[in-house]
Design an enzyme around this catalytic site. Structure first.
Site, mmCIF file in Angstrom:
data_model
loop_
_atom_site.group_PDB
_atom_site.id
_atom_site.type_symbol
_atom_site.label_atom_id
_atom_site.label_comp_id
_atom_site.label_asym_id
_atom_site.label_seq_id
_atom_site.Cartn_x
_atom_site.Cartn_y
_atom_site.Cartn_z
ATOM 1 N N SER A 1 0.950 -1.277 -0.026
ATOM 2 C CA SER A 1 -0.156 0.502 0.771
ATOM 3 C C SER A 1 0.737 1.479 0.077
ATOM 4 O O SER A 1 0.422 2.360 -0.606
ATOM 5 C CB SER A 1 -0.781 0.096 1.425
ATOM 6 O OG SER A 1 -0.470 0.001 2.248
ATOM 7 N N ASN A 2 2.151 1.246 0.338
ATOM 8 C CA ASN A 2 3.181 1.801 0.586
ATOM 9 C C ASN A 2 3.332 2.549 -1.137
ATOM 10 O O ASN A 2 3.551 3.264 -1.715
ATOM 11 C CB ASN A 2 4.236 2.310 1.050
ATOM 12 C CG ASN A 2 4.008 2.841 2.763
ATOM 13 O OD1 ASN A 2 3.738 3.370 2.862
ATOM 14 N ND2 ASN A 2 3.359 1.596 3.498
ATOM 15 N N MET B 1 10.644 -7.095 4.592
ATOM 16 C CA MET B 1 10.415 -7.451 5.654
ATOM 17 C C MET B 1 12.032 -8.886 6.062
ATOM 18 O O MET B 1 11.940 -9.213 6.810
ATOM 19 C CB MET B 1 9.260 -7.782 5.739
ATOM 20 C CG MET B 1 8.003 -7.702 6.444
ATOM 21 S SD MET B 1 8.426 -5.966 7.518
ATOM 22 C CE MET B 1 7.619 -6.627 8.226
ATOM 23 N N ARG B 2 13.106 -7.890 4.901
ATOM 24 C CA ARG B 2 13.821 -8.802 5.516
ATOM 25 C C ARG B 2 15.083 -7.961 5.540
ATOM 26 O O ARG B 2 15.204 -6.324 5.427
ATOM 27 C CB ARG B 2 14.694 -9.089 4.237
ATOM 28 C CG ARG B 2 14.609 -10.592 3.065
ATOM 29 C CD ARG B 2 15.387 -10.498 1.986
ATOM 30 N NE ARG B 2 16.170 -11.066 2.276
ATOM 31 C CZ ARG B 2 16.769 -12.089 2.369
ATOM 32 N NH1 ARG B 2 16.635 -13.241 3.142
ATOM 33 N NH2 ARG B 2 18.479 -12.467 2.526
ATOM 34 N N ASN C 1 13.628 3.998 4.753
ATOM 35 C CA ASN C 1 12.337 2.975 5.261
ATOM 36 C C ASN C 1 11.565 3.975 5.473
ATOM 37 O O ASN C 1 11.560 4.655 6.182
ATOM 38 C CB ASN C 1 13.486 2.532 6.270
ATOM 39 C CG ASN C 1 12.474 1.420 6.257
ATOM 40 O OD1 ASN C 1 11.674 0.997 5.956
ATOM 41 N ND2 ASN C 1 12.740 0.835 7.686
ATOM 42 N N HIS D 1 8.284 2.822 8.873
ATOM 43 C CA HIS D 1 8.505 2.032 10.508
ATOM 44 C C HIS D 1 7.375 2.641 11.237
ATOM 45 O O HIS D 1 7.211 3.640 11.302
ATOM 46 C CB HIS D 1 9.844 2.059 10.559
ATOM 47 C CG HIS D 1 10.027 0.691 12.294
ATOM 48 N ND1 HIS D 1 9.333 -0.481 12.267
ATOM 49 C CD2 HIS D 1 9.533 1.177 13.035
ATOM 50 C CE1 HIS D 1 10.069 -1.152 12.540
ATOM 51 N NE2 HIS D 1 9.238 -0.920 13.989
ATOM 52 N N SER E 1 7.516 6.443 11.477
ATOM 53 C CA SER E 1 9.090 7.331 11.609
ATOM 54 C C SER E 1 9.534 6.794 9.986
ATOM 55 O O SER E 1 9.289 5.648 9.485
ATOM 56 C CB SER E 1 9.819 6.832 12.475
ATOM 57 O OG SER E 1 9.111 6.729 13.689
ATOM 58 N N GLU F 1 22.621 -0.844 11.731
ATOM 59 C CA GLU F 1 22.106 -1.088 12.629
ATOM 60 C C GLU F 1 20.042 -0.868 13.419
ATOM 61 O O GLU F 1 19.507 -0.326 12.250
ATOM 62 C CB GLU F 1 22.341 -0.594 14.165
ATOM 63 C CG GLU F 1 22.342 -0.382 15.624
ATOM 64 C CD GLU F 1 22.465 -0.511 16.894
ATOM 65 O OE1 GLU F 1 21.836 -0.156 17.748
ATOM 66 O OE2 GLU F 1 23.507 0.560 17.114
ATOM 67 N N LEU F 2 19.823 -1.988 12.640
ATOM 68 C CA LEU F 2 18.409 -2.110 12.459
ATOM 69 C C LEU F 2 17.059 -1.070 13.130
ATOM 70 O O LEU F 2 17.316 -1.232 14.177
ATOM 71 C CB LEU F 2 17.368 -3.763 12.902
ATOM 72 C CG LEU F 2 16.375 -3.726 12.591
ATOM 73 C CD1 LEU F 2 16.165 -3.775 10.849
ATOM 74 C CD2 LEU F 2 15.732 -4.702 12.875
ATOM 75 N N ASP F 3 16.424 -0.363 12.034
ATOM 76 C CA ASP F 3 15.664 0.491 12.621
ATOM 77 C C ASP F 3 16.300 1.602 13.171
ATOM 78 O O ASP F 3 16.016 2.398 13.987
ATOM 79 C CB ASP F 3 14.849 -0.234 13.270
ATOM 80 C CG ASP F 3 14.075 -0.553 12.489
ATOM 81 O OD1 ASP F 3 13.603 -0.425 11.527
ATOM 82 O OD2 ASP F 3 12.942 -1.974 12.697
#
Ligand code: GAR
Length: 202
Positions: free
Chosen positions: A12-13, A87-88, A104, A106, A133, A140-142
């Protein structure tokens, strides 16, 4: 500006980015999924946007998958990589290769609730506010510098599903806005912890 969009699911994004592409000076060269069943692939097809799937099962390491991903992306020579429900976890190899060029979105108010299942975790923690966000991707993830956030109130009647719906709705306006800042050359990643908008630290 040419971009490649990475997806894993509904897209949808991706749809909101497609719908806004002309207005935000974006040309989506290709949509790449790690999941052949992602509905986002159908959205790309409906808009005559090239798409492909890279099947993780064909690779014996995260690095070899990302090497293939880099090769695919480089066929299009994009200036921006947009993660839209991808989602990887990206390897350091990938992130350093495109440093400063990966955005990204989130579904939480980072640094709160990185990772998965953010809406349920917000409910479980009895949070009063929640949100979304957009950030630059670093190793580093997110954790990369946040560019823009938008807040929603968590009502006593909310559950994970209702929060997901409310958050998605704001995602669809906030992401095109930030992407436009990038295509206008107003948004830059300066290092692992800082981003600038119009030359000013965010
Ligand atoms: C969105 O809520 C996005 O923020 C989230 O996945 C959803 C994808 O929806 N992304 C992440 O959780 C990334 N860690 P969509 O496929 O309909 O755009």
């Amino acid at each position: 500006m040419k971009a490649v969009v990475l997806i894993s699911g509904n897209g949808s994004n991706l749809q909101s980015i497609i719908d806004n592409a002309d207005r935000i000076d974006l040309q989506i060269s290709c949509v790449i999924s790690n999941n052949k069943n992602a509905f986002g692939l159908k959205r790309a097809e409906s808009s005559q946007i090239r798409s492909c799937t890279i099947d993780p099962e064909k690779f014996n390491s995260k690095e070899s998958f990302d090497e293939e991903l880099i090769q695919k992306i480089n066929q299009f020579n994009p200036e921006l990589i947009i993660l839209a429900g991808y989602m990887r976890i990206l390897t350091p190899l990938f992130v350093s290769y495109y440093f400063g060029k990966i955005l990204n979105i989130h579904p939480s108010l980072l640094p709160k609730f990185p990772g998965l299942n953010t809406h349920q975790r917000v409910i479980d923690a009895s949070e009063k506010i929640h949100g979304v966000s957009v950030h630059f991707v670093t190793e580093e993830l997110d954790c990369g510098p946040v560019v823009k956030q938008e807040i929603i109130d968590v009502e006593s009647t909310d559950n994970a599903q209702s929060l997901a719906a409310k958050v998605l709705e704001i995602e669809h306006t906030i992401y095109p806005k930030v992407i436009h800042w990038y295509t206008q050359g107003r948004l830059k990643l300066t290092n692992n912890t800082n981003a600038k908008l119009d030359g000013k630290l965010i």
